[in-house]
Design a protein around this motif. Structure first.
Motif, PDB file in Angstrom:
ATOM      1  N   LEU A 170       0.985  -1.210  -0.238  1.00 46.34           N
ATOM      2  CA  LEU A 170      -0.082  -0.033  -0.047  1.00 46.34           C
ATOM      3  C   LEU A 170       0.685   1.069   0.240  1.00 46.34           C
ATOM      4  CD1 LEU A 170      -2.710  -1.520   2.142  1.00 46.34           C
ATOM      5  CD2 LEU A 170      -2.756  -0.780  -0.457  1.00 46.34           C
ATOM      6  N   LEU A 171       1.818   1.138   0.286  1.00 48.68           N
ATOM      7  CA  LEU A 171       2.509   2.603   0.687  1.00 48.68           C
ATOM      8  C   LEU A 171       3.612   2.853  -0.726  1.00 48.68           C
ATOM      9  CD1 LEU A 171       4.741   1.769   3.943  1.00 48.68           C
ATOM     10  CD2 LEU A 171       3.233   3.696   3.545  1.00 48.68           C
ATOM     11  N   LEU A 172       3.713   1.606  -1.744  1.00 49.29           N
ATOM     12  CA  LEU A 172       4.140   1.680  -2.889  1.00 49.29           C
ATOM     13  C   LEU A 172       2.882   2.077  -4.255  1.00 49.29           C
ATOM     14  CD1 LEU A 172       6.706  -0.865  -2.505  1.00 49.29           C
ATOM     15  CD2 LEU A 172       6.946   1.470  -2.374  1.00 49.29           C
ATOM     16  N   ASN A 173       2.255   1.822  -3.746  1.00 49.21           N
ATOM     17  CA  ASN A 173       0.570   2.296  -4.502  1.00 49.21           C
ATOM     18  C   ASN A 173       0.728   0.744  -5.796  1.00 49.21           C
ATOM     19  OD1 ASN A 173      -1.452   3.915  -4.891  1.00 49.21           O
ATOM     20  ND2 ASN A 173      -0.385   4.353  -7.203  1.00 49.21           N
ATOM     21  N   LEU A 174       0.706   0.072  -4.671  1.00 51.01           N
ATOM     22  CA  LEU A 174       0.199  -1.108  -5.719  1.00 51.01           C
ATOM     23  C   LEU A 174      -1.436  -1.442  -5.297  1.00 51.01           C
ATOM     24  CD1 LEU A 174       2.084  -4.016  -6.724  1.00 51.01           C
ATOM     25  CD2 LEU A 174       1.234  -5.343  -4.917  1.00 51.01           C
ATOM     26  N   PRO A 175      -1.804  -2.312  -6.505  1.00 45.71           N
ATOM     27  CA  PRO A 175      -3.240  -2.191  -6.885  1.00 45.71           C
ATOM     28  C   PRO A 175      -3.139  -3.588  -5.705  1.00 45.71           C
ATOM     29  CG  PRO A 175      -2.408  -1.532  -8.505  1.00 45.71           C
ATOM     30  CD  PRO A 175      -1.437  -2.191  -8.545  1.00 45.71           C
ATOM     31  N   VAL A 176      -4.920  -3.540  -4.629  1.00 46.66           N
ATOM     32  CA  VAL A 176      -5.084  -3.807  -4.255  1.00 46.66           C
ATOM     33  C   VAL A 176      -5.547  -5.511  -3.960  1.00 46.66           C
ATOM     34  CG1 VAL A 176      -7.084  -4.386  -2.379  1.00 46.66           C
ATOM     35  CG2 VAL A 176      -6.397  -2.023  -2.824  1.00 46.66           C
ATOM     36  N   ALA A 177      -6.069  -5.180  -6.095  1.00 49.19           N
ATOM     37  CA  ALA A 177      -6.246  -6.829  -5.895  1.00 49.19           C
ATOM     38  C   ALA A 177      -4.678  -7.931  -6.467  1.00 49.19           C
ATOM     39  CB  ALA A 177      -6.822  -6.530  -7.666  1.00 49.19           C
ATOM     40  N   ALA A 178      -3.852  -7.200  -6.555  1.00 47.78           N
ATOM     41  CA  ALA A 178      -2.662  -7.605  -6.734  1.00 47.78           C
ATOM     42  C   ALA A 178      -1.733  -7.997  -5.593  1.00 47.78           C
ATOM     43  CB  ALA A 178      -1.516  -6.699  -7.540  1.00 47.78           C
ATOM     44  N   ILE A 179      -2.155  -7.397  -3.908  1.00 44.52           N
ATOM     45  CA  ILE A 179      -1.331  -7.959  -2.806  1.00 44.52           C
ATOM     46  C   ILE A 179      -1.769  -9.538  -2.819  1.00 44.52           C
ATOM     47  CG2 ILE A 179      -1.519  -7.136  -0.291  1.00 44.52           C
ATOM     48  CD1 ILE A 179      -2.364  -4.255  -1.262  1.00 44.52           C
ATOM     49  N   PRO A 180      -2.687  -9.772  -2.755  1.00 41.49           N
ATOM     50  CA  PRO A 180      -3.259 -11.374  -2.478  1.00 41.49           C
ATOM     51  C   PRO A 180      -2.132 -12.494  -3.311  1.00 41.49           C
ATOM     52  CG  PRO A 180      -5.130 -10.215  -2.913  1.00 41.49           C
ATOM     53  CD  PRO A 180      -4.388  -9.394  -3.114  1.00 41.49           C
TER      54      PRO A 180
END
Length: 224
Positions: free
Chosen positions: A119-129
């Motif tokens: 989240l700090l690096l602005n990664l899309p939430v859908a890609a976090i899993p």
């Protein structure tokens, strides 16, 4: 044999909880790298998003390498490592128990804080899993492989410097396919192929790394 495996696992977990710096230092290092890269490169959200997977994975790789020098070091210093060689259980099984205990305190901790870093690096939430899943598989694979280098250098006074040099080339495939999986997830495409390759690397590491690390430990302890 499984009773000895469980005892070694429990012992290393208890020791690790008493020596909190062994797992806190890699975690702090991981978060520092993630926090400092935007300051050094660019805080632009679009640019950070493009580099997010690579930043998180490089930070995780360096944190694992930082932590693994202590895998056998304390046991070597207090003489308990020689006692492991005298147990009736195969040394490779005991090495696997030590690596698993070490990973539960370091690698799994990195996986748990990875969503915050993403989240700090602005990664899309859908890609976090997908990022967390690649870290879950990949950090265990890296811990197993790095254990070979840690075993080879355990008897050297400055062996911790050599562990990354020995292990780093072996981690490149995991790094490539893990970051590719996250980038593919960001594009909305299937990632099952990349995850299957990462799982295959993990299976190979589980089969061969404990055997190689056990042989390296015998070599180091024999003075050869």
């Amino acid at each position: 044999m499984m009773q000895v495996f469980a005892e070694v696992l429990r012992r290393d977990l208890r020791v690790g909880m008493r020596q909190a710096s062994d797992w806190l230092n890699p975690l702090v290092f991981f978060l520092m790298v993630v926090a400092l890269v935007p300051l050094a490169v660019s805080p632009a959200p679009e640019r950070l998003q493009a580099m997010a997977a690579g930043i998180v994975w490089i930070a995780a790789l360096l944190a694992v390498l930082l932590a693994m020098d202590g895998l056998f070091r304390s046991d070597f210093d207090d003489g308990s490592l020689e006692q492991l060689l005298l147990t009736p259980a195969p040394l490779s099984l005991l090495v696997l128990a030590k690596v698993l205990a070490h990973w539960l305190q370091t690698g799994l901790t990195l996986v748990l804080v990875a969503p915050v870093a993403a989240l700090l690096l602005n990664l899309p939430v859908a890609a976090i899993p997908v990022l967390c899943l690649t870290l879950l598989i990949g950090t265990l694979t890296m811990s197993l492989v790095t254990a070979i280098g840690a075993a080879l250098t355990v008897g050297l006074r400055r062996g911790g410097v050599l562990v990354p040099l020995i292990s780093l080339p072996l981690h490149i495939p995991v790094l490539i396919f893990a970051t590719a999986a996250v980038q593919t997830a960001m594009s909305g495409l299937p990632v099952s192929g990349f995850l299957a390759l990462l799982a295959a690397f993990l299976v190979l590491a589980l089969l061969f790394a404990p055997l190689a690390a056990a042989a390296a430990l015998r070599l180091s302890l024999s003075g050869g």
